[in-house]
Write a protein that holds these residues in place. Structure first.
Motif, PDB file in Angstrom:
ATOM      1  N   ARG A 277      20.621  48.952  13.291  1.00 15.41           N
ATOM      2  CA  ARG A 277      20.046  47.812  14.035  1.00 15.41           C
ATOM      3  C   ARG A 277      18.596  47.510  13.776  1.00 15.41           C
ATOM      4  O   ARG A 277      17.910  48.502  13.488  1.00 15.41           O
ATOM      5  CB  ARG A 277      20.119  48.119  15.665  1.00 15.41           C
ATOM      6  CG  ARG A 277      21.427  48.646  16.134  1.00 15.41           C
ATOM      7  CD  ARG A 277      22.354  47.197  16.124  1.00 15.41           C
ATOM      8  NE  ARG A 277      23.592  47.793  16.513  1.00 15.41           N
ATOM      9  CZ  ARG A 277      24.765  47.588  15.704  1.00 15.41           C
ATOM     10  NH1 ARG A 277      24.629  47.523  14.566  1.00 15.41           N
ATOM     11  NH2 ARG A 277      25.768  47.980  16.308  1.00 15.41           N
ATOM     12  N   PHE A 278      18.394  46.070  13.805  1.00 10.42           N
ATOM     13  CA  PHE A 278      17.208  45.455  13.175  1.00 10.42           C
ATOM     14  C   PHE A 278      16.632  44.829  14.583  1.00 10.42           C
ATOM     15  O   PHE A 278      17.255  44.132  15.339  1.00 10.42           O
ATOM     16  CB  PHE A 278      17.230  44.654  12.041  1.00 10.42           C
ATOM     17  CG  PHE A 278      17.708  45.638  10.877  1.00 10.42           C
ATOM     18  CD1 PHE A 278      16.689  46.323  10.116  1.00 10.42           C
ATOM     19  CD2 PHE A 278      18.921  45.636  10.541  1.00 10.42           C
ATOM     20  CE1 PHE A 278      17.200  46.865   8.803  1.00 10.42           C
ATOM     21  CE2 PHE A 278      19.522  46.369   9.509  1.00 10.42           C
ATOM     22  CZ  PHE A 278      18.378  47.098   8.558  1.00 10.42           C
ATOM     23  N   ASP A 279      15.244  44.709  14.595  1.00 10.82           N
ATOM     24  CA  ASP A 279      14.692  44.175  15.868  1.00 10.82           C
ATOM     25  C   ASP A 279      13.260  43.982  15.346  1.00 10.82           C
ATOM     26  O   ASP A 279      12.975  44.250  14.023  1.00 10.82           O
ATOM     27  CB  ASP A 279      14.481  45.052  17.053  1.00 10.82           C
ATOM     28  CG  ASP A 279      14.049  44.237  18.258  1.00 10.82           C
ATOM     29  OD1 ASP A 279      13.986  43.222  18.075  1.00 10.82           O
ATOM     30  OD2 ASP A 279      13.967  45.037  19.329  1.00 10.82           O
ATOM     31  N   THR A 280      12.517  43.064  15.889  1.00 14.20           N
ATOM     32  CA  THR A 280      11.068  42.660  15.664  1.00 14.20           C
ATOM     33  C   THR A 280      10.010  43.080  16.909  1.00 14.20           C
ATOM     34  O   THR A 280      10.387  43.065  17.770  1.00 14.20           O
ATOM     35  CB  THR A 280      10.913  41.275  15.100  1.00 14.20           C
ATOM     36  OG1 THR A 280      11.134  40.443  16.461  1.00 14.20           O
ATOM     37  CG2 THR A 280      11.950  40.945  14.144  1.00 14.20           C
TER      38      THR A 280
ATOM     39  N   ASN B 185       4.633  39.466  11.560  1.00 15.60           N
ATOM     40  CA  ASN B 185       5.202  40.418  12.511  1.00 15.60           C
ATOM     41  C   ASN B 185       6.278  41.648  11.736  1.00 15.60           C
ATOM     42  O   ASN B 185       6.572  41.525  10.777  1.00 15.60           O
ATOM     43  CB  ASN B 185       6.496  39.828  13.227  1.00 15.60           C
ATOM     44  CG  ASN B 185       5.884  38.531  14.169  1.00 15.60           C
ATOM     45  OD1 ASN B 185       4.865  38.858  14.745  1.00 15.60           O
ATOM     46  ND2 ASN B 185       6.196  37.416  13.910  1.00 15.60           N
ATOM     47  N   THR B 186       6.175  42.640  12.432  1.00 12.71           N
ATOM     48  CA  THR B 186       6.831  44.028  11.998  1.00 12.71           C
ATOM     49  C   THR B 186       8.383  44.122  12.424  1.00 12.71           C
ATOM     50  O   THR B 186       8.474  43.557  13.492  1.00 12.71           O
ATOM     51  CB  THR B 186       5.949  45.338  12.627  1.00 12.71           C
ATOM     52  OG1 THR B 186       4.746  45.131  12.290  1.00 12.71           O
ATOM     53  CG2 THR B 186       6.446  46.328  12.254  1.00 12.71           C
ATOM     54  N   VAL B 187       9.002  44.386  11.275  1.00  8.58           N
ATOM     55  CA  VAL B 187      10.554  44.831  11.701  1.00  8.58           C
ATOM     56  C   VAL B 187      10.760  46.086  11.981  1.00  8.58           C
ATOM     57  O   VAL B 187      10.178  47.036  11.635  1.00  8.58           O
ATOM     58  CB  VAL B 187      11.453  44.297  10.084  1.00  8.58           C
ATOM     59  CG1 VAL B 187      12.493  44.621  10.168  1.00  8.58           C
ATOM     60  CG2 VAL B 187      11.318  42.848   9.940  1.00  8.58           C
TER      61      VAL B 187
ATOM     62  N   ALA C 157      10.882  35.520  15.363  1.00  5.58           N
ATOM     63  CA  ALA C 157      12.367  35.718  14.583  1.00  5.58           C
ATOM     64  C   ALA C 157      12.051  35.992  13.135  1.00  5.58           C
ATOM     65  O   ALA C 157      11.235  35.449  12.455  1.00  5.58           O
ATOM     66  CB  ALA C 157      12.959  34.188  14.673  1.00  5.58           C
ATOM     67  N   ILE C 158      12.942  36.679  12.625  1.00  9.37           N
ATOM     68  CA  ILE C 158      12.844  37.325  11.317  1.00  9.37           C
ATOM     69  C   ILE C 158      14.239  37.437  10.401  1.00  9.37           C
ATOM     70  O   ILE C 158      15.026  38.242  11.251  1.00  9.37           O
ATOM     71  CB  ILE C 158      12.083  38.562  11.090  1.00  9.37           C
ATOM     72  CG1 ILE C 158      10.758  38.581  11.516  1.00  9.37           C
ATOM     73  CG2 ILE C 158      12.061  39.116   9.507  1.00  9.37           C
ATOM     74  CD1 ILE C 158       9.849  39.904  11.677  1.00  9.37           C
ATOM     75  N   ASP C 159      14.356  36.950   9.441  1.00 13.73           N
ATOM     76  CA  ASP C 159      15.543  37.003   8.508  1.00 13.73           C
ATOM     77  C   ASP C 159      15.233  38.285   7.565  1.00 13.73           C
ATOM     78  O   ASP C 159      14.730  38.264   6.576  1.00 13.73           O
ATOM     79  CB  ASP C 159      16.056  35.870   7.758  1.00 13.73           C
ATOM     80  CG  ASP C 159      16.518  34.829   8.721  1.00 13.73           C
ATOM     81  OD1 ASP C 159      17.303  35.311   9.736  1.00 13.73           O
ATOM     82  OD2 ASP C 159      16.429  33.544   8.355  1.00 13.73           O
ATOM     83  N   VAL C 160      15.813  39.570   8.176  1.00 17.16           N
ATOM     84  CA  VAL C 160      15.626  40.552   7.243  1.00 17.16           C
ATOM     85  C   VAL C 160      16.520  40.558   6.070  1.00 17.16           C
ATOM     86  O   VAL C 160      17.474  40.444   6.293  1.00 17.16           O
ATOM     87  CB  VAL C 160      15.823  41.961   8.157  1.00 17.16           C
ATOM     88  CG1 VAL C 160      15.422  43.194   7.645  1.00 17.16           C
ATOM     89  CG2 VAL C 160      14.883  41.900   9.690  1.00 17.16           C
TER      90      VAL C 160
ATOM     91  N   ALA D 270      16.920  36.844  16.243  1.00 19.87           N
ATOM     92  CA  ALA D 270      16.586  35.619  16.821  1.00 19.87           C
ATOM     93  C   ALA D 270      15.178  35.742  17.649  1.00 19.87           C
ATOM     94  O   ALA D 270      14.376  34.741  17.734  1.00 19.87           O
ATOM     95  CB  ALA D 270      17.512  34.961  17.569  1.00 19.87           C
ATOM     96  N   ALA D 271      14.850  36.978  18.158  1.00 18.91           N
ATOM     97  CA  ALA D 271      13.551  37.094  18.948  1.00 18.91           C
ATOM     98  C   ALA D 271      13.507  38.774  19.198  1.00 18.91           C
ATOM     99  O   ALA D 271      14.390  39.361  19.169  1.00 18.91           O
ATOM    100  CB  ALA D 271      13.681  36.478  20.333  1.00 18.91           C
TER     101      ALA D 271
END
Length: 107
Positions: free
Chosen positions: A89-92, A44-46, A96-99, A16-17
């Motif tokens: 875990r995934f972050d950005t 943006n980078t994941v 917000a990104i739907d990986v 989400a952020a």
């Protein structure tokens, strides 16, 4: 987790952020041997790593998946996998990104 009877399974991790890491919707299957992680965002980078849900991932020590690129990770089937496999875990770095995550399974 049990075996998957599909050659490839798809799932997501909806971040989400930035600074709010999330786990994928579906964890690895026992017979998953490879993950393909796609960053569909154009800006943006994941970040991919292991960590506490909700906490920020450090870009300096995480896998950085640049905009509009993907990475393939050979994770090994359950008996070959490190025990931290369920802590993905995934972050950005921003936004917000739907990986998109694809699990390639042994048959």
């Amino acid at each position: 987790m049990a075996d998957s009877f599909k050659l490839v399974d798809a799932t997501t991790a909806s971040v989400a952020a930035s600074g709010t890491s999330v786990a994928p919707t579906q964890t690895l299957f026992d017979n998953t041997h490879t993950m393909v992680i796609l960053n569909p965002d154009s800006t943006n980078t994941v970040l991919f790593d292991y960590g506490t849900p909700g906490g920020a991932l450090d870009p300096a020590t995480s896998v950085n998946i640049l905009p509009k690129t993907s990475v393939s990770i050979a994770c090994g089937t359950l008996g070959q996998r490190p025990t931290i496999g369920d802590d993905m875990r995934f972050d950005t770095t921003a936004g917000a990104i739907d990986v998109r995550i694809f699990y390639v399974n042994g048959v």
